[in-house]
Design a protein around this motif. Structure first.
Motif, short mmCIF file in Angstrom:
data_model
loop_
_atom_site.label_atom_id
_atom_site.label_comp_id
_atom_site.label_asym_id
_atom_site.label_seq_id
_atom_site.Cartn_x
_atom_site.Cartn_y
_atom_site.Cartn_z
N CYS A 124 41.45 -19.28 17.39
CA CYS A 124 42.42 -19.05 16.31
C CYS A 124 43.10 -17.71 16.55
O CYS A 124 42.42 -16.72 16.84
CB CYS A 124 41.68 -19.05 14.97
SG CYS A 124 42.70 -18.48 13.59
N VAL A 183 44.27 -15.72 14.54
CA VAL A 183 43.99 -14.75 13.49
C VAL A 183 42.55 -14.25 13.56
O VAL A 183 42.28 -13.06 13.62
CB VAL A 183 44.28 -15.34 12.09
CG1 VAL A 183 43.89 -14.36 10.99
CG2 VAL A 183 45.76 -15.70 11.99
N CYS A 212 39.78 -19.12 8.35
CA CYS A 212 40.74 -18.22 7.71
C CYS A 212 41.91 -18.97 7.07
O CYS A 212 42.72 -18.38 6.37
CB CYS A 212 41.26 -17.19 8.71
SG CYS A 212 42.34 -17.89 9.96
ZN ZN Z 1 41.16 -18.50 11.85
#
Ligand code: ZN
Ligand code: ZN
Length: 53
Positions: free
Chosen positions: A23, A25, A48
């Motif tokens: 991911c 993030v 997230c």
């Molecule tokens: Zn994430």
């Protein structure tokens, strides 16, 4: 090893044609099956909540 499931459709990933990447993030591993990759189905990170193409 645990079986991996597609993050988008929850299908068990085939040996080939699937892809995985962190991911952007939170770096949680995202898995996508061949079908979702071919159809450009979006994913949502379960950690997230990031949504990506
Ligand atoms: Zn994430
Ligand atoms: Zn899928």
């Amino acid at each position: 090893m645990a079986r991996d499931r597609c993050t988008s459709c929850n299908a068990t990933l085939a040996d080939e044609g699937s892809t995985r990447f962190p991911c952007p993030v939170c770096a949680h591993e995202i898995n996508r099956c061949y079908r979702c990759r071919e159809q450009s189905i979006g994913y949502t990170c379960p950690v997230c909540g990031f949504q990506g193409p």
